[in-house]
Design a protein around this motif. Structure first.
Motif, PDB file in Angstrom:
ATOM      1  N   ASP A 137       0.827  -1.205   0.000  1.00 31.49           N
ATOM      2  CA  ASP A 137       0.000   0.000   0.000  1.00 31.49           C
ATOM      3  C   ASP A 137       0.862   1.255   0.000  1.00 31.49           C
ATOM      4  O   ASP A 137       0.524   2.259  -0.622  1.00 31.49           O
ATOM      5  CB  ASP A 137      -0.936   0.010   1.215  1.00 31.49           C
ATOM      6  CG  ASP A 137      -2.031  -1.040   1.070  1.00 31.49           C
ATOM      7  OD1 ASP A 137      -2.370  -1.357  -0.080  1.00 31.49           O
ATOM      8  OD2 ASP A 137      -2.523  -1.532   2.091  1.00 31.49           O
ATOM      9  N   ARG A 138       1.988   1.173   0.691  1.00 34.15           N
ATOM     10  CA  ARG A 138       2.893   2.335   0.686  1.00 34.15           C
ATOM     11  C   ARG A 138       3.451   2.564  -0.721  1.00 34.15           C
ATOM     12  O   ARG A 138       3.598   3.693  -1.170  1.00 34.15           O
ATOM     13  CB  ARG A 138       4.040   2.138   1.679  1.00 34.15           C
ATOM     14  CG  ARG A 138       3.609   2.211   3.142  1.00 34.15           C
ATOM     15  CD  ARG A 138       4.769   2.654   4.019  1.00 34.15           C
ATOM     16  NE  ARG A 138       5.971   1.884   3.770  1.00 34.15           N
ATOM     17  CZ  ARG A 138       6.375   0.847   4.506  1.00 34.15           C
ATOM     18  NH1 ARG A 138       5.682   0.488   5.553  1.00 34.15           N
ATOM     19  NH2 ARG A 138       7.475   0.198   4.206  1.00 34.15           N
ATOM     20  N   ALA A 139       3.737   1.470  -1.416  1.00 30.03           N
ATOM     21  CA  ALA A 139       4.243   1.609  -2.793  1.00 30.03           C
ATOM     22  C   ALA A 139       3.173   2.237  -3.688  1.00 30.03           C
ATOM     23  O   ALA A 139       3.478   3.054  -4.569  1.00 30.03           O
ATOM     24  CB  ALA A 139       4.676   0.249  -3.340  1.00 30.03           C
ATOM     25  N   ALA A 140       1.923   1.871  -3.453  1.00 25.20           N
ATOM     26  CA  ALA A 140       0.830   2.441  -4.254  1.00 25.20           C
ATOM     27  C   ALA A 140       0.688   3.936  -3.991  1.00 25.20           C
ATOM     28  O   ALA A 140       0.471   4.723  -4.913  1.00 25.20           O
ATOM     29  CB  ALA A 140      -0.478   1.712  -3.951  1.00 25.20           C
ATOM     30  N   ILE A 141       0.816   4.339  -2.735  1.00 30.69           N
ATOM     31  CA  ILE A 141       0.756   5.765  -2.382  1.00 30.69           C
ATOM     32  C   ILE A 141       1.903   6.503  -3.078  1.00 30.69           C
ATOM     33  O   ILE A 141       1.729   7.585  -3.629  1.00 30.69           O
ATOM     34  CB  ILE A 141       0.910   5.966  -0.857  1.00 30.69           C
ATOM     35  CG1 ILE A 141      -0.227   5.299  -0.127  1.00 30.69           C
ATOM     36  CG2 ILE A 141       1.051   7.447  -0.504  1.00 30.69           C
ATOM     37  CD1 ILE A 141      -1.404   6.184   0.122  1.00 30.69           C
ATOM     38  N   ARG A 142       3.071   5.900  -3.032  1.00 30.57           N
ATOM     39  CA  ARG A 142       4.259   6.522  -3.627  1.00 30.57           C
ATOM     40  C   ARG A 142       4.037   6.744  -5.122  1.00 30.57           C
ATOM     41  O   ARG A 142       4.352   7.781  -5.670  1.00 30.57           O
ATOM     42  CB  ARG A 142       5.464   5.612  -3.375  1.00 30.57           C
ATOM     43  CG  ARG A 142       6.787   6.257  -3.632  1.00 30.57           C
ATOM     44  CD  ARG A 142       7.890   5.577  -2.849  1.00 30.57           C
ATOM     45  NE  ARG A 142       7.960   4.159  -3.157  1.00 30.57           N
ATOM     46  CZ  ARG A 142       7.835   3.181  -2.275  1.00 30.57           C
ATOM     47  NH1 ARG A 142       7.649   3.448  -1.021  1.00 30.57           N
ATOM     48  NH2 ARG A 142       7.915   1.924  -2.653  1.00 30.57           N
ATOM     49  N   ARG A 143       3.455   5.759  -5.764  1.00 33.24           N
ATOM     50  CA  ARG A 143       3.242   5.820  -7.203  1.00 33.24           C
ATOM     51  C   ARG A 143       2.165   6.846  -7.569  1.00 33.24           C
ATOM     52  O   ARG A 143       2.306   7.611  -8.512  1.00 33.24           O
ATOM     53  CB  ARG A 143       2.821   4.417  -7.673  1.00 33.24           C
ATOM     54  CG  ARG A 143       2.635   4.260  -9.154  1.00 33.24           C
ATOM     55  CD  ARG A 143       2.008   2.913  -9.415  1.00 33.24           C
ATOM     56  NE  ARG A 143       0.665   2.843  -8.849  1.00 33.24           N
ATOM     57  CZ  ARG A 143       0.081   1.741  -8.410  1.00 33.24           C
ATOM     58  NH1 ARG A 143       0.693   0.591  -8.462  1.00 33.24           N
ATOM     59  NH2 ARG A 143      -1.148   1.791  -7.931  1.00 33.24           N
TER      60      ARG A 143
END
Ligand SMILES: Nc1ncnc2c1ncn2[C@@H]1O[C@H](COP(=O)(O)OP(=O)(O)OP(=O)(O)O)[C@@H](O)[C@H]1O
Ligand SMILES: [Mg+2]
Length: 217
Positions: free
Chosen positions: A76-82
């Motif tokens: 989920d953190r990677a999705a936010i980052r993207r």
């Protein structure tokens, strides 16, 4: 837009524990630009990495808009980052095998938020029009940095994070690149947090905070 409460981070090795962040609190509003200053080793990059979700805090909370990123797992953190963050680092991290045009569009395509009108506007404002077919290695440092800023803003992120983005550039180019970034930040209304050693550049932003002994002052 960015709300940080009591953030703590300690790096531990067999020999020592380094308490880098000891209860950091700070806030950046939408449309506001804030310079993050502090001595070398004070924890600026550590703080930016935690906000970007590239590393995990020991305690405290980080909210980006309505999401508490400290409560999320890696995916989920990677999705936010993207989807929600623009990141610009000192090493530009452009993709060597892609042209300038494709580097610019890379993140926004992956995020499903590609907007060619906005990309054309960025290209024009960043002065990249005649460089679109070149590869990163064929660009100067200042040109690469402008591409990195364009790529970060292509998704229209609500939050733009930059770590010494102009550290490798001469003063005039650094001022120029910073001014373009600030202008685009104002136009998109995103919040902007930039770590810098330069008091000259820090003065161009709305506000300055300082990290010292693990706390923000
Ligand atoms: N992965 C790590 N493991 C152990 N210690 C680390 C790690 N990353 C950073 N540190 C330590 O944490 C402290 C803060 O480092 P950080 O890179 O955040 O500082 P900085 O303010 O960005 O410095 P600079 O201005 O030189 O970029 C330093 O003492 C550093 O040695
Ligand atoms: Mg750093």
């Amino acid at each position: 837009m960015l709300d940080i409460q009591n953030l703590t981070k300690t790096y531990s090795s067999a020999q020592e524990h380094i308490a880098v962040l000891r209860g950091v609190c700070m806030y950046v509003s939408a449309g506001e630009s804030v310079a993050l200053t502090g001595e070398s080793g004070s924890g600026k990059s550590t703080l930016l990495h935690l906000i970007a979700g590239l590393d995990e805090a020991d305690g405290g909370s980080i909210r980006i808009a309505d999401t508490e990123v400290t409560a999320l797992g890696d995916r989920d953190r990677a999705a936010i980052r993207r989807d929600r963050l623009g990141l610009v680092f000192q090493q530009f991290n452009l993709i060597p095998s892609l042209t300038v045009a494709d580097n610019l569009a890379f993140q926004s395509r992956i995020a499903g938020r590609h907007d060619s009108r906005w990309q054309n506007e960025l290209v024009e404002r960043l002065g990249l029009g005649n460089l679109l077919e070149r590869y990163p290695e064929q660009l100067s440092g200042g040109q690469q940095q402008r591409v990195a800023i364009g790529r970060a803003l292509a998704v229209r992120p609500p939050l733009l994070l930059a770590d010494e983005p102009t550290g490798n550039l001469d003063e005039a180019t650094a001022d120029d690149v910073t001014d373009i970034a600030l202008d685009l930040v104002k136009r998109t209304g995103c919040a902007f947090l930039m770590a810098t050693h330069s008091t000259r550049l820090a003065a161009r932003l709305d506000r300055k905070v300082r990290l010292s002994t693990g706390l923000i002052s």
